[in-house]
Write a protein that holds these residues in place. Structure first.
Motif, PDB file in Angstrom:
ATOM      1  N   SER A  31       0.810  -1.220   0.000  1.00  0.00           N
ATOM      2  CA  SER A  31       0.000   0.000   0.000  1.00  0.00           C
ATOM      3  C   SER A  31       0.842   1.267   0.000  1.00  0.00           C
ATOM      4  O   SER A  31       0.310   2.364  -0.157  1.00  0.00           O
ATOM      5  CB  SER A  31      -0.914   0.009   1.233  1.00  0.00           C
TER       6      SER A  31
ATOM      7  N   LYS B 127      -4.113   2.995  -0.822  1.00  0.00           N
ATOM      8  CA  LYS B 127      -5.516   2.670  -0.563  1.00  0.00           C
ATOM      9  C   LYS B 127      -6.479   3.742  -1.059  1.00  0.00           C
ATOM     10  O   LYS B 127      -7.645   3.442  -1.353  1.00  0.00           O
ATOM     11  CB  LYS B 127      -5.743   2.420   0.921  1.00  0.00           C
ATOM     12  N   ASP B 128      -6.045   4.992  -1.151  1.00  0.00           N
ATOM     13  CA  ASP B 128      -6.952   6.069  -1.553  1.00  0.00           C
ATOM     14  C   ASP B 128      -6.903   6.384  -3.048  1.00  0.00           C
ATOM     15  O   ASP B 128      -7.654   7.238  -3.520  1.00  0.00           O
ATOM     16  CB  ASP B 128      -6.635   7.339  -0.753  1.00  0.00           C
TER      17      ASP B 128
ATOM     18  N   LEU C  53      -5.888   1.489  -8.247  1.00  0.00           N
ATOM     19  CA  LEU C  53      -6.309   0.162  -7.803  1.00  0.00           C
ATOM     20  C   LEU C  53      -7.133  -0.534  -8.876  1.00  0.00           C
ATOM     21  O   LEU C  53      -6.945  -1.734  -9.141  1.00  0.00           O
ATOM     22  CB  LEU C  53      -7.121   0.276  -6.509  1.00  0.00           C
TER      23      LEU C  53
ATOM     24  N   TYR D 174      -2.979  -7.952   0.414  1.00  0.00           N
ATOM     25  CA  TYR D 174      -2.720  -6.518   0.386  1.00  0.00           C
ATOM     26  C   TYR D 174      -1.793  -6.190   1.552  1.00  0.00           C
ATOM     27  O   TYR D 174      -2.163  -6.345   2.722  1.00  0.00           O
ATOM     28  CB  TYR D 174      -4.037  -5.758   0.512  1.00  0.00           C
TER      29      TYR D 174
ATOM     30  N   THR E 119      -0.476  -3.892   3.824  1.00  0.00           N
ATOM     31  CA  THR E 119      -0.719  -2.552   4.345  1.00  0.00           C
ATOM     32  C   THR E 119       0.400  -2.140   5.297  1.00  0.00           C
ATOM     33  O   THR E 119       1.176  -2.972   5.783  1.00  0.00           O
ATOM     34  CB  THR E 119      -2.055  -2.458   5.107  1.00  0.00           C
TER      35      THR E 119
ATOM     36  N   GLY F 136     -10.791   1.704   4.972  1.00  0.00           N
ATOM     37  CA  GLY F 136     -10.241   2.134   3.685  1.00  0.00           C
ATOM     38  C   GLY F 136      -9.332   1.085   3.075  1.00  0.00           C
ATOM     39  O   GLY F 136      -9.363   0.847   1.859  1.00  0.00           O
ATOM     40  N   TYR F 137      -8.521   0.442   3.906  1.00  0.00           N
ATOM     41  CA  TYR F 137      -7.646  -0.625   3.410  1.00  0.00           C
ATOM     42  C   TYR F 137      -8.464  -1.812   2.912  1.00  0.00           C
ATOM     43  O   TYR F 137      -8.119  -2.434   1.900  1.00  0.00           O
ATOM     44  CB  TYR F 137      -6.699  -1.086   4.519  1.00  0.00           C
TER      45      TYR F 137
ATOM     46  N   LYS G   3     -11.496  -1.746   1.667  1.00  0.00           N
ATOM     47  CA  LYS G   3     -12.085  -1.375   0.382  1.00  0.00           C
ATOM     48  C   LYS G   3     -11.071  -1.548  -0.739  1.00  0.00           C
ATOM     49  O   LYS G   3     -11.383  -2.094  -1.807  1.00  0.00           O
ATOM     50  CB  LYS G   3     -12.573   0.072   0.438  1.00  0.00           C
ATOM     51  N   ALA G   4      -9.837  -1.109  -0.500  1.00  0.00           N
ATOM     52  CA  ALA G   4      -8.780  -1.244  -1.507  1.00  0.00           C
ATOM     53  C   ALA G   4      -8.482  -2.707  -1.801  1.00  0.00           C
ATOM     54  O   ALA G   4      -8.319  -3.114  -2.956  1.00  0.00           O
ATOM     55  CB  ALA G   4      -7.514  -0.531  -1.027  1.00  0.00           C
ATOM     56  N   ALA G   5      -8.407  -3.530  -0.740  1.00  0.00           N
ATOM     57  CA  ALA G   5      -8.117  -4.957  -0.915  1.00  0.00           C
ATOM     58  C   ALA G   5      -9.174  -5.621  -1.789  1.00  0.00           C
ATOM     59  O   ALA G   5      -8.852  -6.452  -2.657  1.00  0.00           O
ATOM     60  CB  ALA G   5      -8.039  -5.640   0.442  1.00  0.00           C
TER      61      ALA G   5
ATOM     62  N   LEU H 277      -5.342  -9.122   4.339  1.00  0.00           N
ATOM     63  CA  LEU H 277      -4.612  -7.879   4.549  1.00  0.00           C
ATOM     64  C   LEU H 277      -3.506  -8.125   5.566  1.00  0.00           C
ATOM     65  O   LEU H 277      -3.736  -8.730   6.623  1.00  0.00           O
ATOM     66  CB  LEU H 277      -5.521  -6.766   5.069  1.00  0.00           C
TER      67      LEU H 277
END
Length: 246
Positions: free
Chosen positions: A35, A41-42, A47, A64, A66, A80-81, A83-85, A93
């Motif tokens: 990450s 993540k943002d 992504l 992922y 992080t 947030g992490y 959601k990215a994963a 994660l």
């Protein structure tokens, strides 16, 4: 059977496209995206670009990686992490378990970390993902008894472990850690280090075969860093990884 891949932070200077192509050329199947550089993540557009590239090339996201760290970050940040994963296509994660080694933790530190870990596990359960603690120096999970105590305290199928050998401990100590935490372990980071020195993985094949006796063969084995930090070495290290599981 074991699944093989690479941790993307091994080559932070490479672009996502370069990394995916090199992983595919080396005959590996998975990438753990970090990450910090490759998959922030943002950055939703990036992504989504990675997810599309994976679909086009057949490479999959194993996990992922992080840089969420207990004792520093609020468990709510995990949303947030997560959601990215999910955009990347993984439900695993990797987290860092504190800002101190286990021997330096006070009772108050430990209780606060436990409470945050329990909150984090509930968030993970709600979202259908698993949070896995990095087995790393200068964190609570730097040794087997504190790691086991954490797993038993949180007691959640959504709160798990990674495993990797500690380059500053003996073979026997590393086997003992692997044996104790194997029931809680999802992924393994693979390298061949001794102290501050790195060696080709091919020199550690027998040692790694010994480690893997402690784990079921459904694990992901992810190469982390090269002995010389060169991308040209990846195919050789990937071949050594396949030799370990042959």
């Amino acid at each position: 059977m074991y699944k093989t891949g690479l941790v993307s932070i091994s080559f932070r200077s490479l672009s996502v496209e370069e990394l995916v192509n090199k992983v595919k050329d080396a005959g590996l199947e998975y990438i753990e995206w970090g990450s910090d550089v490759h998959a922030p993540k943002d950055d939703i557009k990036k992504l989504e670009m990675i997810a599309k590239l994976q679909e086009e090339t057949g490479i999959k996201c194993s996990s992922y990686g992080t840089y969420f760290r207990f004792m520093k970050d609020d468990p709510e940040e995990l949303r947030g992490y997560i959601k990215a994963a999910k955009i990347l296509g993984t439900d695993i994660l990797r987290l860092w378990c504190g800002t101190k080694g286990s021997k330096d933790m006070t009772d108050e530190d430990l209780e606060n970390l436990y409470k945050d870990a329990e909150k984090a596990a509930k968030i993970a359960e709600e979202n259908g993902v698993k949070l896995c603690m990095e087995c790393h120096n200068d964190t609570l999970t730097d040794w087997k008894e504190p790691a086991l105590a954490l797993m038993q305290r949180v007691n959640s199928p959504a709160f798990r472990m990674y495993w990797q050998p500690n380059q500053h401990r003996t073979l026997e100590e590393n086997i003992a850690y692997a044996k104790m935490l194997a029931p809680y372990t999802e992924h393994l980071h693979v390298f061949n280090w001794a102290g501050d020195k790195r060696f080709p993985l091919i020199d550690g094949v027998e040692t790694w075969k010994t480690y893997l006796k402690e784990f079921s063969d459904d694990k992901y084995l992810l190469l982390e860093f090269m002995p010389d930090d060169k991308i040209e070495t990846l195919p050789t290290e990937a071949n050594a990884l396949r030799e370990i599981i042959k």
